[in-house]
Design an enzyme around this catalytic site. Structure first.
Site, mmCIF file in Angstrom:
data_model
loop_
_atom_site.group_PDB
_atom_site.id
_atom_site.type_symbol
_atom_site.label_atom_id
_atom_site.label_comp_id
_atom_site.label_asym_id
_atom_site.label_seq_id
_atom_site.Cartn_x
_atom_site.Cartn_y
_atom_site.Cartn_z
ATOM 1 N N TYR A 154 -12.845 45.397 -46.637
ATOM 2 C CA TYR A 154 -13.178 44.131 -45.972
ATOM 3 C C TYR A 154 -13.674 44.431 -44.569
ATOM 4 C CZ TYR A 154 -12.514 39.682 -43.517
ATOM 5 O OH TYR A 154 -12.701 38.548 -42.752
ATOM 6 N N GLU A 242 -19.065 37.880 -42.326
ATOM 7 C CA GLU A 242 -17.924 38.393 -43.097
ATOM 8 C C GLU A 242 -18.437 39.019 -44.387
ATOM 9 O OE1 GLU A 242 -13.603 36.624 -44.304
ATOM 10 O OE2 GLU A 242 -15.344 35.538 -45.086
#
Length: 418
Positions: A154, A242
């Site tokens: 991530y 993101e």
């Protein structure tokens, strides 16, 4: 070399100036920014922006017809192909089409199957947990090369109030809800503040890549992707980029498989190409009408309409209604720079909802002048022939003189304080 000036650095300088001004001068001279509707981009549009900034993404094409999807699949010449319905709602993979097809995301090795699946997607409604009950019509599909992922991480760049600027946030545990990772294994969340003048330094990018678990040549490759993502962050005036997952393939590639980009709406004047991609076809018509008047509106299931300034007060008002056994019909935030016309248009939106049986106005006159609200309500009561009870609470600037002015325009108006 110093990084180019962006909305980020302008804001930093503006904050320094604002903090040096007397509050009275600030309130009287500054023009308040009105709230704007958040920009929504489809997945393929975000991937296109990333591609243009040199970020590694899967090869893909966009199709509006089944025949275009078939041709795109042939053109990819990939071992495996992923076909994705393009709507703004999440949960596509587990969704259902009113054509009978299950799933808005499909994998296949046969281009012919891509065309067949696309024919059952395009023009049909996809129903997911996040769509209205009738679903959303699919007008576009993305045909992309399917890549195996040997490891998922991530990575995000976002604005952080504590750091007074952007920060990098990463975790070796990707492909899942990052909030769950933060709650269960907070030691696997890594943060790096970014200096807005220097940008992302090589040592920062390499350190973050190492924290994400990339080793050997992949560490340098991941660091390069991190720097490119920051370039994109600046280029499009983003408030958040993101990537989940930022993946590693068996062939030794670092690829951004899925991304979400949030934009600074105050930069719309110089990001016209980006904002022109805004897909409003899936938006609720009432929310779209509210956005025209710089009002933030979200429809709810209750029967008590809320007319409030400030998101925090609006949420608290909804909670108060619920606490006392009622149900709010909407969330409506007027914002700080509201004008009489916006008050009038807000009332038009509220009274157009057939579920509404009463209206609650809850205004704190800090940056809002209560006289503006009162005059707007008076005009609305007179011209819209209001037929439901209206409860008005005005507190703050110019309350005493103006709040009673509209008390005789409608037979069921309750005002406090008077």
């Amino acid at each position: 070399a110093r990084a180019p000036l962006t909305m980020l650095t302008y804001k930093s300088h503006l904050l320094t100036l604002v903090h040096s001004l007397p509050l009275s001068l600030f309130l009287s001279q500054c023009s308040w920014l009105s709230p704007r509707r958040w920009l929504n981009l489809q997945e393929y549009q975000s991937k296109k922006l990333m591609q243009e900034s040199g970020v590694a993404v899967q090869r893909f094409y966009v199709a509006d017809t089944a025949s275009e999807a078939l041709e795109a699949a042939k053109k990819l010449n990939a071992k495996e192909i992923v076909l994705k319905a393009q709507i703004l709602a999440g949960g596509r993979g587990k969704g259902v089409f009113n054509s009978g097809l299950k799933g808005g995301v499909h994998l296949t090795k046969d281009p012919v199957v891509v065309g067949e699946l696309a024919s059952k997607m395009l023009g049909f409604n996809l129903i997911t947990k996040q769509t209205p009950k009738d679903g959303v019509k699919v007008k576009t599909v993305m045909v992309a090369e399917a890549l195996d992922i040997s490891r998922e991480t991530y990575f995000a760049i976002l604005m952080d109030r504590v750091s007074n600027g952007p920060v990098m946030v990463g975790s070796p545990q990707g492909g899942m809800d990052i909030e769950e990772v933060a709650a269960s294994t907070p030691e696997l969340i890594f943060k790096e503040a970014i200096d807005i003048f220097e940008g992302v330094r090589d040592d920062q990018a390499l350190r973050m890549a190492a924290n994400l678990g990339f080793k050997g040549p992949l560490q340098r490759q991941a660091a390069d992707q991190i720097k490119r993502l920051y370039d994109l962050f600046l280029k499009v005036d983003a408030t958040q980029v993101e990537v989940n997952p930022l993946g590693e393939t068996p062939e030794g590639q670092v690829v951004c498989f899925d991304a979400k980009i949030n934009f600074d709406d105050n930069a719309e004047f110089r990001q016209k190409a980006v904002f022109a991609m805004d897909d409003m076809t899936e938006s609720d018509p009432t929310e779209m009408e509210a956005a025209k008047w710089d009002l933030k509106y979200i429809g709810l299931d209750g029967n008590i309409a809320c007319f409030v300034n400030g998101a925090g007060l609006a949420m608290a008002t909804c909670d108060i209604i619920d606490l006392h056994g009622g149900k709010p019909a909407n969330f409506l935030d007027l914002g700080g720079g509201v004008k009489e016309r916006q008050v009038y248009e807000a009332f038009k939106l509220l009274t157009a909802d057939p579920k509404v049986e009463a209206i609650l106005v809850n205004i704190f006159g800090g940056i809002v002048n209560c006289a503006i609200i009162a005059n707007g309500i008076t005009k609305a009561c007179r011209e819209l022939e209001l037929k439901v009870p209206l409860v008005v609470r005005l507190e703050g600037r110019k309350t005493t003189y103006h709040s009673p002015t509209h008390s005789h325009t409608h037979k069921e108006v309750y005002v406090w304080p008077c």
